[in-house]
Design an enzyme around this catalytic site. Sequence first.
Site, short mmCIF file in Angstrom:
data_model
loop_
_atom_site.label_atom_id
_atom_site.label_comp_id
_atom_site.label_asym_id
_atom_site.label_seq_id
_atom_site.Cartn_x
_atom_site.Cartn_y
_atom_site.Cartn_z
N SER A 143 0.87 -1.19 0.00
CA SER A 143 0.00 0.00 0.00
C SER A 143 0.89 1.23 0.00
O SER A 143 2.00 1.19 0.55
CB SER A 143 -0.88 0.02 1.26
OG SER A 143 -1.53 1.27 1.39
N TYR A 157 -1.38 -0.74 10.37
CA TYR A 157 -1.59 -1.27 9.01
C TYR A 157 -0.47 -0.78 8.08
O TYR A 157 0.08 -1.57 7.29
CB TYR A 157 -2.96 -0.80 8.51
CG TYR A 157 -3.25 -1.02 7.05
CD1 TYR A 157 -3.68 -2.26 6.57
CD2 TYR A 157 -3.13 0.02 6.13
CE1 TYR A 157 -3.97 -2.45 5.23
CE2 TYR A 157 -3.42 -0.15 4.79
CZ TYR A 157 -3.83 -1.39 4.34
OH TYR A 157 -4.12 -1.57 3.01
P1 NAP Z 1 -11.61 -5.63 0.87
O1 NAP Z 1 -12.55 -5.11 -0.15
O2 NAP Z 1 -11.83 -5.31 2.33
O3 NAP Z 1 -11.52 -7.23 0.67
C1 NAP Z 1 -10.66 -7.94 1.52
C2 NAP Z 1 -10.58 -9.37 1.04
O4 NAP Z 1 -9.61 -10.05 1.84
C3 NAP Z 1 -11.87 -10.13 1.21
O5 NAP Z 1 -11.94 -11.08 0.16
C4 NAP Z 1 -11.70 -10.82 2.55
O6 NAP Z 1 -12.45 -12.03 2.66
C5 NAP Z 1 -10.22 -11.14 2.50
N1 NAP Z 1 -9.59 -11.30 3.81
C6 NAP Z 1 -9.44 -10.40 4.80
N2 NAP Z 1 -8.77 -10.93 5.84
C7 NAP Z 1 -8.50 -12.21 5.47
C8 NAP Z 1 -7.84 -13.30 6.10
N3 NAP Z 1 -7.33 -13.17 7.34
N4 NAP Z 1 -7.75 -14.47 5.44
C9 NAP Z 1 -8.27 -14.62 4.20
N5 NAP Z 1 -8.91 -13.63 3.55
C10 NAP Z 1 -9.01 -12.44 4.18
O7 NAP Z 1 -10.10 -5.17 0.57
P2 NAP Z 1 -9.43 -4.55 -0.76
O8 NAP Z 1 -9.57 -3.09 -0.69
O9 NAP Z 1 -9.85 -5.28 -1.96
O10 NAP Z 1 -7.90 -4.86 -0.44
C11 NAP Z 1 -7.17 -5.91 -1.06
C12 NAP Z 1 -5.71 -5.71 -0.71
O11 NAP Z 1 -5.26 -4.44 -1.21
C13 NAP Z 1 -5.41 -5.72 0.78
O12 NAP Z 1 -4.16 -6.34 1.03
C14 NAP Z 1 -5.33 -4.24 1.12
O13 NAP Z 1 -4.56 -3.99 2.28
C15 NAP Z 1 -4.69 -3.70 -0.14
N6 NAP Z 1 -4.91 -2.26 -0.35
C16 NAP Z 1 -6.17 -1.75 -0.54
C17 NAP Z 1 -6.33 -0.37 -0.72
C18 NAP Z 1 -7.68 0.27 -0.92
O14 NAP Z 1 -7.76 1.52 -0.89
N7 NAP Z 1 -8.73 -0.47 -1.11
C19 NAP Z 1 -5.21 0.46 -0.71
C20 NAP Z 1 -3.96 -0.10 -0.51
C21 NAP Z 1 -3.81 -1.45 -0.35
P3 NAP Z 1 -14.00 -12.03 3.19
O15 NAP Z 1 -14.80 -11.30 2.13
O16 NAP Z 1 -14.39 -13.46 3.24
O17 NAP Z 1 -13.99 -11.31 4.49
#
Ligand code: NAP
Length: 248
Positions: A143, A157
Amino acid sequence: MNKVMLITGASRGIGAATARLAAAEGYALCLNYRRQRDAAEALVAEIVAAGGQAIAVQADVADEQQVLQLFARLDQHFGRLDVLVNNAGMLEQQMRLEQMDGGRLQRVFAANVFGSFFCAREAVKRLSTRHGGRGGAIVNLSSVAARLGAPGEYIDYAAAKGAIDSLTLGLAKEVAAEGIRVNAVRPGVIDTDIHASGGEPARVTRVSQSVPMGRGGQAEEVARAILWLAGEQASYTSGALLDVSGGR
Ligand code: NAP
């Protein structure tokens, strides 16, 4: 046989967007999720209906035994692995550091850091030519928080994502001569559910004012970078930390 990609946290957000693009490129998919079984199964049904191959596998990546079971299921069903996308990640309620208790720190580092280490370890055992594998790629989700620090929101985080950068840099060098490329994507503010779990569902709108492009990103815009790093087009790229952040 089709190349096999394992995506952790693929039930929604960036993981689900990556799954859709990967299926369109012909990857067979192992889609991990933690709780949202219905969403993961619906995505599998969508991919299969379009002629692709996918299975959904429940596992909490923070739990080492569950990661072993996830990879056992992958071995049993597909019998090969080509790409790991270490996407599962989470954050907790926005707060200052002096309010963070030990339980929270354990959860944040276990899910974001330990989970990525466990999955990377199991992937290397299967991909590395040192262990009889054919090589492959690992793409980690870091991130921009790793370099911005997320003050007043979630320094824990941000620090966990800093660890993902170090994992990427170190592992890329460790396995470069064994056929494995290791890279990270560092998204900026992307329109997914993750911000609601921090207590601010409209965070993308607020933060987008500080994004040079003047907007938040879409999950598919991150997924395209992940697919590029995973594929042969990136054959000489390893150890890269690719910001996908609208210039932020
Ligand atoms: P999200 O919409 O909250 O989705 C999170 C996903 O991860 C869901 O499929 C969830 O499963 C799964 N998950 C969470 N904890 C888990 C665990 N302990 N074991 C297995 N699965 C788990 O998140 P996102 O925004 O798509 O983020 C994806 C990645 O990008 C993450 O690593 C996040 O830190 C990174 N990121 C996101 C952003 C942003 O602005 N969105 C920015 C920087 C980095 P369930 O649905 O079953 O709960």
